[in-house]
Write an enzyme that holds these catalytic residues in place. Structure first.
Site, PDB file in Angstrom:
ATOM      1  N   ASP A 180       5.466  21.844  40.811  1.00  0.00           N
ATOM      2  CA  ASP A 180       6.011  23.156  40.440  1.00  0.00           C
ATOM      3  C   ASP A 180       6.099  23.355  38.936  1.00  0.00           C
ATOM      4  O   ASP A 180       6.977  24.069  38.441  1.00  0.00           O
ATOM      5  CB  ASP A 180       7.406  23.372  41.070  1.00  0.00           C
ATOM      6  N   LYS A 216       1.344  25.238  37.579  1.00  0.00           N
ATOM      7  CA  LYS A 216      -0.106  25.014  37.624  1.00  0.00           C
ATOM      8  C   LYS A 216      -0.861  26.289  37.998  1.00  0.00           C
ATOM      9  O   LYS A 216      -1.876  26.632  37.398  1.00  0.00           O
ATOM     10  CB  LYS A 216      -0.435  23.897  38.633  1.00  0.00           C
ATOM     11  N   GLY A 217      -0.321  26.984  39.023  1.00  0.00           N
ATOM     12  CA  GLY A 217      -0.998  28.204  39.499  1.00  0.00           C
ATOM     13  C   GLY A 217      -1.160  29.215  38.384  1.00  0.00           C
ATOM     14  O   GLY A 217      -2.242  29.773  38.189  1.00  0.00           O
ATOM     15  N   GLY A 255       2.666  25.210  46.565  1.00  0.00           N
ATOM     16  CA  GLY A 255       2.945  26.647  46.435  1.00  0.00           C
ATOM     17  C   GLY A 255       2.689  27.008  44.989  1.00  0.00           C
ATOM     18  O   GLY A 255       3.452  26.609  44.111  1.00  0.00           O
ATOM     19  N   HIS A 256       1.577  27.662  44.704  1.00  0.00           N
ATOM     20  CA  HIS A 256       1.182  27.968  43.326  1.00  0.00           C
ATOM     21  C   HIS A 256       1.333  29.462  43.083  1.00  0.00           C
ATOM     22  O   HIS A 256       0.666  30.280  43.722  1.00  0.00           O
ATOM     23  CB  HIS A 256      -0.263  27.514  43.081  1.00  0.00           C
ATOM     24  N   GLN A 310       0.956  19.333  43.667  1.00  0.00           N
ATOM     25  CA  GLN A 310       2.091  18.426  43.473  1.00  0.00           C
ATOM     26  C   GLN A 310       2.110  17.978  41.996  1.00  0.00           C
ATOM     27  O   GLN A 310       1.654  18.715  41.141  1.00  0.00           O
ATOM     28  CB  GLN A 310       2.033  17.217  44.417  1.00  0.00           C
TER      29      GLN A 310
HETATM   30  P1  GDP Z   1       3.054  25.290  40.635  1.00  0.00           P
HETATM   31  O1  GDP Z   1       3.304  24.734  41.983  1.00  0.00           O
HETATM   32  O2  GDP Z   1       2.884  24.221  39.602  1.00  0.00           O
HETATM   33  O3  GDP Z   1       1.932  26.286  40.600  1.00  0.00           O
HETATM   34  O4  GDP Z   1       4.396  26.077  40.220  1.00  0.00           O
HETATM   35  P2  GDP Z   1       5.252  27.058  41.164  1.00  0.00           P
HETATM   36  O5  GDP Z   1       4.522  28.329  41.324  1.00  0.00           O
HETATM   37  O6  GDP Z   1       5.690  26.362  42.396  1.00  0.00           O
HETATM   38  O7  GDP Z   1       6.560  27.217  40.291  1.00  0.00           O
HETATM   39  C1  GDP Z   1       6.528  27.706  39.003  1.00  0.00           C
HETATM   40  C2  GDP Z   1       7.421  28.945  38.940  1.00  0.00           C
HETATM   41  O8  GDP Z   1       7.668  29.279  37.586  1.00  0.00           O
HETATM   42  C3  GDP Z   1       6.767  30.188  39.533  1.00  0.00           C
HETATM   43  O9  GDP Z   1       7.754  31.021  40.056  1.00  0.00           O
HETATM   44  C4  GDP Z   1       6.091  30.837  38.323  1.00  0.00           C
HETATM   45  O10 GDP Z   1       5.922  32.248  38.480  1.00  0.00           O
HETATM   46  C5  GDP Z   1       7.101  30.543  37.269  1.00  0.00           C
HETATM   47  N1  GDP Z   1       6.585  30.379  35.905  1.00  0.00           N
HETATM   48  C6  GDP Z   1       5.440  29.775  35.484  1.00  0.00           C
HETATM   49  N2  GDP Z   1       5.401  29.715  34.135  1.00  0.00           N
HETATM   50  C7  GDP Z   1       6.541  30.295  33.703  1.00  0.00           C
HETATM   51  C8  GDP Z   1       7.099  30.504  32.408  1.00  0.00           C
HETATM   52  O11 GDP Z   1       6.559  30.125  31.368  1.00  0.00           O
HETATM   53  N3  GDP Z   1       8.320  31.118  32.360  1.00  0.00           N
HETATM   54  C9  GDP Z   1       8.990  31.529  33.487  1.00  0.00           C
HETATM   55  N4  GDP Z   1      10.162  32.115  33.339  1.00  0.00           N
HETATM   56  N5  GDP Z   1       8.489  31.335  34.712  1.00  0.00           N
HETATM   57  C10 GDP Z   1       7.289  30.711  34.819  1.00  0.00           C
HETATM   58  P1  IMO Z   2       3.105  22.120  44.116  1.00  0.00           P
HETATM   59  O1  IMO Z   2       1.605  21.980  44.216  1.00  0.00           O
HETATM   60  C1  IMO Z   2       6.998  20.204  44.487  1.00  0.00           C
HETATM   61  C2  IMO Z   2       7.396  17.115  47.576  1.00  0.00           C
HETATM   62  C3  IMO Z   2       8.299  17.416  48.751  1.00  0.00           C
HETATM   63  C4  IMO Z   2       8.759  16.012  49.109  1.00  0.00           C
HETATM   64  C5  IMO Z   2       7.521  15.172  48.850  1.00  0.00           C
HETATM   65  C6  IMO Z   2       6.685  14.904  50.081  1.00  0.00           C
HETATM   66  O2  IMO Z   2       3.587  23.470  44.455  1.00  0.00           O
HETATM   67  O3  IMO Z   2       3.597  21.602  42.811  1.00  0.00           O
HETATM   68  P2  IMO Z   2       5.066  16.352  51.623  1.00  0.00           P
HETATM   69  O4  IMO Z   2       5.284  17.663  52.302  1.00  0.00           O
HETATM   70  O5  IMO Z   2       3.937  16.344  50.661  1.00  0.00           O
HETATM   71  O6  IMO Z   2       5.002  15.200  52.576  1.00  0.00           O
HETATM   72  O7  IMO Z   2       6.414  16.123  50.766  1.00  0.00           O
HETATM   73  O8  IMO Z   2       6.752  15.897  47.907  1.00  0.00           O
HETATM   74  N1  IMO Z   2       6.334  18.128  47.332  1.00  0.00           N
HETATM   75  C7  IMO Z   2       6.356  19.001  46.332  1.00  0.00           C
HETATM   76  N2  IMO Z   2       7.302  19.252  45.384  1.00  0.00           N
HETATM   77  N3  IMO Z   2       5.831  20.878  44.461  1.00  0.00           N
HETATM   78  C8  IMO Z   2       4.868  20.620  45.385  1.00  0.00           C
HETATM   79  O9  IMO Z   2       3.638  21.176  45.313  1.00  0.00           O
HETATM   80  C9  IMO Z   2       5.129  19.688  46.402  1.00  0.00           C
HETATM   81  N4  IMO Z   2       4.433  19.226  47.466  1.00  0.00           N
HETATM   82  C10 IMO Z   2       5.182  18.264  48.020  1.00  0.00           C
HETATM   83  O10 IMO Z   2       9.357  18.248  48.377  1.00  0.00           O
HETATM   84  O11 IMO Z   2       9.759  15.600  48.208  1.00  0.00           O
HETATM   85 MG    MG Z   3       4.731  24.887  43.522  1.00  0.00          MG
END
Ligand code: GDP
Ligand code: IMO
Ligand code: MG
Length: 438
Positions: free
Chosen positions: A13, A16-17, A40-41, A237
């Site tokens: 999280d 990356k997305g 979840g990106h 991840q």
């Molecule tokens: P990913 O799994 O690495 O793609 O990240 P996620 O989408 O799960 O979580 C990142 C969250 O932070 C999302 O809600 C993005 O919209 C948000 N986000 C990404 N970059 C920034 C930033 O620079 N500032 C803020 N406030 N939010 C951001």
């Molecule tokens: P993105 O790509 C954050 C965590 C789960 C759990 C562990 C194992 O959005 O960054 P799993 O379902 O893979 O067996 O869970 O890994 N986990 C993540 N945490 N971002 C993710 O993906 C994750 N994918 C799995 O919360 O601790």
């Molecule tokens: Mg994510």
């Protein structure tokens, strides 16, 4: 041309997305190499906010080929939902989405096994996203999994049945009173019946999947490279969730580090060029497992609230804490990071003081900046360096040279410690809120 890699250096999280979407126009191909719907990106552009789970984050750029690689575990039911949610963007999937025939399929009983395994672990549960990731990778390694290419075989239903029977016997092993223990999820004693319903949805999703480009993606990617095209491998991840190097057993079931790109896409190490390592200006973790700089206090709550730190896949609150340099150095070492990208800097706008963990005090009192073998048993006490916060809105800043002095100091310290340039600072979720030297 080359393969560049973009991956998370923390526990997922990192954003990356967003960054894949921002830099995608520089590439011809964007490919996912591991993970599945546990990811979840989130992407934000032109007033749209969209969360992708299995589809690569280059999908909104019509000139880019998006590849779901062989290292991915694909849930056809979730795939169908993802495609439905993308309908409003008028994407030409036949031109820009390709799925490896060698990607493994998640079937409904994989999800049930994930649930049963977590339940069985009790307090020691991993905190899985319950998407069936671990059981599917287990079947892959046990050489009994189903692959996307198998759906084109006229005997696919028989293969499915064989795997399902194995799952049924495994589920029997857990012997929960599911009606009582897992209320609302499934009546275990009647799981045959429930699976019949789930199977119908699954097989409809399989028919849907057949209408997409199912390819030998290792050939596709290598031919693109031979033709001078560039590839961006999109990690899912984070490095600290890697099956080998993460905080085992609190990890996911794939190699989330750069090494996973070669096996997950079928590209040689010699083809890899840049490695973009993404980290948040602080740390978060969702699920169980060690987290040295976790803040179980009002500061942690403040980061969670301002940063809206709730899972994009499960909605769970994310655990929050200060930036941790020993873990960042470890991840950068494993991945050979060439550029650092710092995300969510804006979340710290309101902090008088910002801390960075520069090392650990181990149980025996010695100091170290290395991760101990087992951070679950060997708890560490973080040693912090404090920085004065920049205490201003970052929105007006468009280039590195005009950033506030306090932020420049913070970045200079990170660069000096890491010996890697910070080439991007992200100051908001939208594509446009990105300060970049790339
Ligand atoms: P990913 O799994 O690495 O793609 O990240 P996620 O989408 O799960 O979580 C990142 C969250 O932070 C999302 O809600 C993005 O919209 C948000 N986000 C990404 N970059 C920034 C930033 O620079 N500032 C803020 N406030 N939010 C951001
Ligand atoms: P993105 O790509 C954050 C965590 C789960 C759990 C562990 C194992 O959005 O960054 P799993 O379902 O893979 O067996 O869970 O890994 N986990 C993540 N945490 N971002 C993710 O993906 C994750 N994918 C799995 O919360 O601790
Ligand atoms: Mg994510």
């Amino acid at each position: 041309m080359a393969v560049d890699i973009l991956l998370g250096l923390q526990w997922g999280d990192e954003g990356k997305g967003k960054i894949v979407d921002v830099i995608a126009p520089k590439y011809d191909v964007v490919a996912r190499f591991q993970g599945g719907p546990n990811a979840g990106h989130t992407l934000e552009f032109n007033g749209n906010k969209h969360v992708l789970h299995q589809i690569p984050s280059g999908i909104f750029h019509s000139s880019i080929k998006n590849v779901i690689g062989n290292g991915v575990v694909l849930d056809p039911i979730i795939f169908r939902k993802e495609i439905d949610a993308l309908q409003k963007y008028n994407i030409n999937f036949s031109q820009n989405l390709f799925i490896s025939k060698k990607a493994q399929l998640i079937i409904p009983s994989h999800r049930m096994l994930d649930l049963a395994s977590e339940k069985n672990k009790g307090e020691g549960k991993i905190g899985s996203t319950l998407k069936g990731i671990s059981p599917t990778y287990q079947d892959k390694v046990a050489r009994q999994g189903l692959r996307v290419g198998d759906i084109l075989d006229k005997n696919f239903k028989t293969y499915y049945k064989t795997l399902f029977e194995i799952h049924k016997s495994k589920l029997d092993f857990f012997k929960f009173d599911i009606k009582k223990d897992l209320t609302g999820i499934v009546d275990f004693k009647k799981y045959d019946y429930d699976f019949i319903k789930l199977e119908a949805v699954f097989f409809e999703a399989i028919e849907f999947l057949k209408t997409f480009n199912l390819v030998d993606s290792e050939y596709l990617i290598n031919e693109e490279l031979s033709n001078g095209k560039s590839v961006l491998a999109e990690g899912a991840q984070g490095s600290l969730l890697d099956i080998d190097f993460g905080s085992y057993p609190f990890v996911t079931s794939s190699n989330t580090t750069a090494a996973g790109v070669c096996s997950g896409l079928g590209v040689a190490p010699s083809k890899v060029k840049e490695v973009f390592g993404i980290f948040k200006a602080y740390c978060t973790r969702v699920g169980s497992g060690p987290f040295p700089t976790e803040l179980n206090d009002t500061t942690g709550d403040k980061i969670r609230e301002i940063g809206r730190e709730f899972g994009s896949t499960t909605g769970r609150p994310r655990r929050c804490g200060w930036l941790d340099l020993p873990t960042l150095k470890y991840s950068s070492m494993l991945n050979g990071v060439t550029h650092l990208l710092m995300m969510k800097a804006d979340i710290l706008n309101d902090f008088e003081e910002i801390k960075v963990c520069i090392g650990y005090k181990l149980l025996d009192g010695t100091l170290s900046d290395k991760l101990p073998y087992d951070m679950v048993k060997e708890t560490v006490e973080p040693i912090y360096k404090a920085f004065k916060g920049w205490n201003c809105d970052l929105e007006p800043f468009k280039t590195f040279d005009v950033l506030p002095k306090e932020m420049k100091d913070y970045l200079a310290f990170i660069e000096a410690e890491m010996k890697i340039p910070v080439s991007v600072v992200s100051i908001g979720p939208d594509r446009t809120q990105t300060i970049s030297k790339l």
